[in-house]
Design a protein around this motif. Structure first.
Motif, PDB file in Angstrom:
ATOM      1  N   ILE A   1       1.077  -1.121  -0.054  1.00 51.28           N
ATOM      2  CA  ILE A   1      -0.057   0.040  -0.023  1.00 51.28           C
ATOM      3  C   ILE A   1       0.978   1.427   0.012  1.00 51.28           C
ATOM      4  O   ILE A   1       0.686   2.254  -0.887  1.00 51.28           O
ATOM      5  CB  ILE A   1      -0.947   0.049   1.291  1.00 51.28           C
ATOM      6  CG1 ILE A   1      -1.867  -1.061   0.946  1.00 51.28           C
ATOM      7  CG2 ILE A   1      -1.770   1.268   1.252  1.00 51.28           C
ATOM      8  CD1 ILE A   1      -2.888  -1.222   2.306  1.00 51.28           C
ATOM      9  N   LEU A   2       1.866   1.157   0.726  1.00 55.13           N
ATOM     10  CA  LEU A   2       2.856   2.328   0.944  1.00 55.13           C
ATOM     11  C   LEU A   2       3.688   2.640  -0.207  1.00 55.13           C
ATOM     12  O   LEU A   2       3.912   3.709  -0.867  1.00 55.13           O
ATOM     13  CB  LEU A   2       3.556   2.177   2.097  1.00 55.13           C
ATOM     14  CG  LEU A   2       2.855   2.073   3.471  1.00 55.13           C
ATOM     15  CD1 LEU A   2       3.847   1.899   4.663  1.00 55.13           C
ATOM     16  CD2 LEU A   2       2.371   3.535   3.769  1.00 55.13           C
ATOM     17  N   THR A   3       4.124   1.699  -1.005  1.00 49.90           N
ATOM     18  CA  THR A   3       5.210   1.669  -2.026  1.00 49.90           C
ATOM     19  C   THR A   3       4.812   1.057  -3.242  1.00 49.90           C
ATOM     20  O   THR A   3       5.538   1.201  -4.359  1.00 49.90           O
ATOM     21  CB  THR A   3       6.333   1.253  -1.458  1.00 49.90           C
ATOM     22  OG1 THR A   3       6.332  -0.316  -1.381  1.00 49.90           O
ATOM     23  CG2 THR A   3       6.905   1.709  -0.231  1.00 49.90           C
ATOM     24  N   THR A   4       3.852   0.349  -3.467  1.00 45.63           N
ATOM     25  CA  THR A   4       3.226  -0.457  -4.509  1.00 45.63           C
ATOM     26  C   THR A   4       4.159  -1.331  -5.034  1.00 45.63           C
ATOM     27  O   THR A   4       4.317  -1.652  -6.129  1.00 45.63           O
ATOM     28  CB  THR A   4       2.904   0.542  -5.760  1.00 45.63           C
ATOM     29  OG1 THR A   4       3.921   0.976  -6.328  1.00 45.63           O
ATOM     30  CG2 THR A   4       1.754   1.478  -5.402  1.00 45.63           C
ATOM     31  N   GLU A   5       5.174  -1.911  -4.099  1.00 41.42           N
ATOM     32  CA  GLU A   5       6.230  -2.808  -4.334  1.00 41.42           C
ATOM     33  C   GLU A   5       5.957  -4.057  -3.148  1.00 41.42           C
ATOM     34  O   GLU A   5       5.709  -3.735  -1.963  1.00 41.42           O
ATOM     35  CB  GLU A   5       7.231  -2.302  -3.929  1.00 41.42           C
ATOM     36  CG  GLU A   5       8.632  -3.120  -3.722  1.00 41.42           C
ATOM     37  CD  GLU A   5       8.729  -4.047  -5.214  1.00 41.42           C
ATOM     38  OE1 GLU A   5       8.674  -5.369  -5.231  1.00 41.42           O
ATOM     39  OE2 GLU A   5       8.726  -3.349  -6.283  1.00 41.42           O
ATOM     40  N   ILE A   6       5.849  -5.264  -3.938  1.00 40.91           N
ATOM     41  CA  ILE A   6       5.636  -6.448  -3.025  1.00 40.91           C
ATOM     42  C   ILE A   6       6.268  -7.487  -3.404  1.00 40.91           C
ATOM     43  O   ILE A   6       6.684  -8.456  -2.675  1.00 40.91           O
ATOM     44  CB  ILE A   6       4.065  -6.794  -3.276  1.00 40.91           C
ATOM     45  CG1 ILE A   6       3.523  -7.743  -1.858  1.00 40.91           C
ATOM     46  CG2 ILE A   6       3.808  -7.390  -4.504  1.00 40.91           C
ATOM     47  CD1 ILE A   6       2.020  -7.967  -1.898  1.00 40.91           C
ATOM     48  N   ASP A   7       6.834  -7.750  -4.762  1.00 37.26           N
ATOM     49  CA  ASP A   7       7.449  -8.777  -4.959  1.00 37.26           C
ATOM     50  C   ASP A   7       8.694  -9.059  -4.502  1.00 37.26           C
ATOM     51  O   ASP A   7       9.025 -10.207  -4.052  1.00 37.26           O
ATOM     52  CB  ASP A   7       7.890  -8.849  -6.696  1.00 37.26           C
ATOM     53  CG  ASP A   7       6.491  -8.769  -7.471  1.00 37.26           C
ATOM     54  OD1 ASP A   7       5.439  -9.391  -7.036  1.00 37.26           O
ATOM     55  OD2 ASP A   7       6.524  -8.298  -8.489  1.00 37.26           O
ATOM     56  N   HIS A   8       9.734  -7.973  -4.294  1.00 35.52           N
ATOM     57  CA  HIS A   8      10.776  -8.286  -3.572  1.00 35.52           C
ATOM     58  C   HIS A   8      10.718  -8.739  -2.263  1.00 35.52           C
ATOM     59  O   HIS A   8      11.535  -9.299  -1.507  1.00 35.52           O
ATOM     60  CB  HIS A   8      11.787  -7.030  -3.758  1.00 35.52           C
ATOM     61  CG  HIS A   8      12.159  -6.897  -5.180  1.00 35.52           C
ATOM     62  ND1 HIS A   8      11.462  -6.041  -6.070  1.00 35.52           N
ATOM     63  CD2 HIS A   8      13.131  -7.309  -5.987  1.00 35.52           C
ATOM     64  CE1 HIS A   8      12.170  -6.109  -7.096  1.00 35.52           C
ATOM     65  NE2 HIS A   8      13.162  -6.785  -7.093  1.00 35.52           N
ATOM     66  N   ALA A   9       9.728  -8.072  -1.417  1.00 36.10           N
ATOM     67  CA  ALA A   9       9.521  -8.267  -0.113  1.00 36.10           C
ATOM     68  C   ALA A   9       9.290  -9.751   0.262  1.00 36.10           C
ATOM     69  O   ALA A   9       9.767 -10.328   0.954  1.00 36.10           O
ATOM     70  CB  ALA A   9       8.386  -7.241   0.629  1.00 36.10           C
ATOM     71  N   ILE A  10       8.217 -10.384  -0.715  1.00 30.75           N
ATOM     72  CA  ILE A  10       7.618 -11.441  -0.251  1.00 30.75           C
ATOM     73  C   ILE A  10       8.695 -12.644  -0.724  1.00 30.75           C
ATOM     74  O   ILE A  10       8.880 -13.498  -0.174  1.00 30.75           O
ATOM     75  CB  ILE A  10       6.287 -11.956  -1.097  1.00 30.75           C
ATOM     76  CG1 ILE A  10       5.445 -12.897  -0.411  1.00 30.75           C
ATOM     77  CG2 ILE A  10       6.611 -12.146  -2.661  1.00 30.75           C
ATOM     78  CD1 ILE A  10       5.230 -12.805   0.701  1.00 30.75           C
ATOM     79  N   MET A  11       9.513 -12.285  -1.623  1.00 34.59           N
ATOM     80  CA  MET A  11      10.662 -13.271  -2.140  1.00 34.59           C
ATOM     81  C   MET A  11      11.785 -13.035  -0.792  1.00 34.59           C
ATOM     82  O   MET A  11      12.304 -14.312  -0.922  1.00 34.59           O
ATOM     83  CB  MET A  11      11.062 -12.823  -3.610  1.00 34.59           C
ATOM     84  CG  MET A  11      10.660 -12.990  -4.748  1.00 34.59           C
ATOM     85  SD  MET A  11       9.945 -14.699  -4.640  1.00 34.59           S
ATOM     86  CE  MET A  11       8.239 -14.511  -4.259  1.00 34.59           C
ATOM     87  N   MET A  12      11.976 -11.821  -0.313  1.00 33.36           N
ATOM     88  CA  MET A  12      12.965 -11.893   0.519  1.00 33.36           C
ATOM     89  C   MET A  12      12.362 -12.787   1.789  1.00 33.36           C
ATOM     90  O   MET A  12      13.276 -13.395   2.389  1.00 33.36           O
ATOM     91  CB  MET A  12      13.258 -10.619   1.333  1.00 33.36           C
ATOM     92  CG  MET A  12      13.854  -9.699   0.223  1.00 33.36           C
ATOM     93  SD  MET A  12      14.163  -7.981   0.875  1.00 33.36           S
ATOM     94  CE  MET A  12      15.174  -8.231   2.337  1.00 33.36           C
ATOM     95  N   TYR A  13      11.187 -12.619   2.092  1.00 34.15           N
ATOM     96  CA  TYR A  13      10.345 -13.644   3.316  1.00 34.15           C
ATOM     97  C   TYR A  13      10.729 -15.251   3.059  1.00 34.15           C
ATOM     98  O   TYR A  13      11.356 -15.805   3.820  1.00 34.15           O
ATOM     99  CB  TYR A  13       9.049 -13.233   3.262  1.00 34.15           C
ATOM    100  CG  TYR A  13       8.198 -14.448   4.111  1.00 34.15           C
ATOM    101  CD1 TYR A  13       8.288 -14.204   5.393  1.00 34.15           C
ATOM    102  CD2 TYR A  13       7.600 -15.304   3.271  1.00 34.15           C
ATOM    103  CE1 TYR A  13       7.514 -15.078   6.137  1.00 34.15           C
ATOM    104  CE2 TYR A  13       6.870 -16.117   4.063  1.00 34.15           C
ATOM    105  CZ  TYR A  13       6.780 -16.333   5.263  1.00 34.15           C
ATOM    106  OH  TYR A  13       6.178 -17.180   5.950  1.00 34.15           O
TER     107      TYR A  13
END
Length: 260
Positions: free
Chosen positions: A170-182
């Protein structure tokens, strides 16, 4: 709660029906999951036949660590698959409709895209876990209850991370890298975290709680975890969940809808 369970089930059935439209793809997906699981298990067996023990753990104990990792990982994928598709809802403005519907926006963003194929793989996995509990001669019912409690704590930590990823989207319209890091970090919990030297082991336990999620349940079952660390794991999971909800609510206040 009953209403949300019904909604979740309806979305689960719709998702499964969509997957059934391409049955060859469904079959390949299942075969891929089985092969992936089998190959890594074979790797563990070959490795421990050469060195006899891994960080002091026997073959059966190491496989049990791997099974517990898969249990928590599959549960997270089963219930939180929608997170991987959430960014399109934010970018396209569909998230605006989530906010005005009578269904909680967090529930809609997090849990309505379940993959029932993960449920299919969960059944033999549970059978394997029960088999290895008997094989390891874990007879104490209290130990099994603590194991279940810490698996639940690991699941809550996974839930919290997925909520934080949604907030970041919601804050950055970025999710792919975060979920892959997880996923990259949690994959380090396939093996006991004792195989890592310090300070990596400490970081994976207290800073990035992979150890709490994946290793603590098994270590408690083997009698290798103190009551203080068991309490710490439960409290940590609840505090992290509370913080993730606060971050989610704050991110909603920062959200600029497609119409603004």
């Amino acid at each position: 709660m009953v209403k949300y369970l019904k909604v979740w089930w309806l979305f689960a059935i719709n998702s499964f029906q969509t997957q059934l439209m391409v049955r060859w793809s469904l079959a390949i997906f299942l075969v891929g999951k089985i092969l992936r699981f089998g190959i890594f298990t074979f790797f563990i067996v070959i490795l421990l036949k050469k060195i006899n023990a891994l960080a002091g753990y026997s073959l059966d104990q190491t496989i049990f660590f791997f099974l517990t990792f898969n249990l928590i990982d599959i549960l997270a994928q089963l219930f939180f698959r929608e997170v991987y598709r959430f960014i399109s809802a934010v970018v396209s403005g569909t998230f605006d409709f989530y906010l005005i519907k009578p269904i909680n926006a967090l529930f809609r963003s997090l849990a309505v895209g379940p993959d029932l194929l993960d449920f299919i793989t969960l059944i033999p996995l549970m059978g394997a876990i029960i088999y290895f509990i008997n094989r390891l001669q874990i007879a104490e019912f209290g130990g099994v209850l603590i194991y279940i409690l810490l698996v639940a704590a690991g699941f809550i930590i996974a839930l919290s991370f997925h909520i934080l990823v949604l907030s970041l989207a919601i804050l950055t319209t970025e999710i792919d890298h975060a979920i892959m890091m997880y996923r990259d970090f949690t994959s380090m919990g396939r093996m006991p975290i004792d195989i890592y030297s310090e300070p990596i082991r400490g970081i994976l336990t207290f800073a990035i709680p992979v150890g709490i999620m994946m290793s603590f349940p098994v270590k408690s079952l083997l009698g290798l975890l103190s009551p203080e660390l068991i309490a710490y794991a439960v409290i940590f999971s609840l505090v992290l969940f509370y913080v993730s909800l606060k971050v989610w609510n704050w991110s909603l206040k920062q959200y600029s809808s497609a119409s603004s």
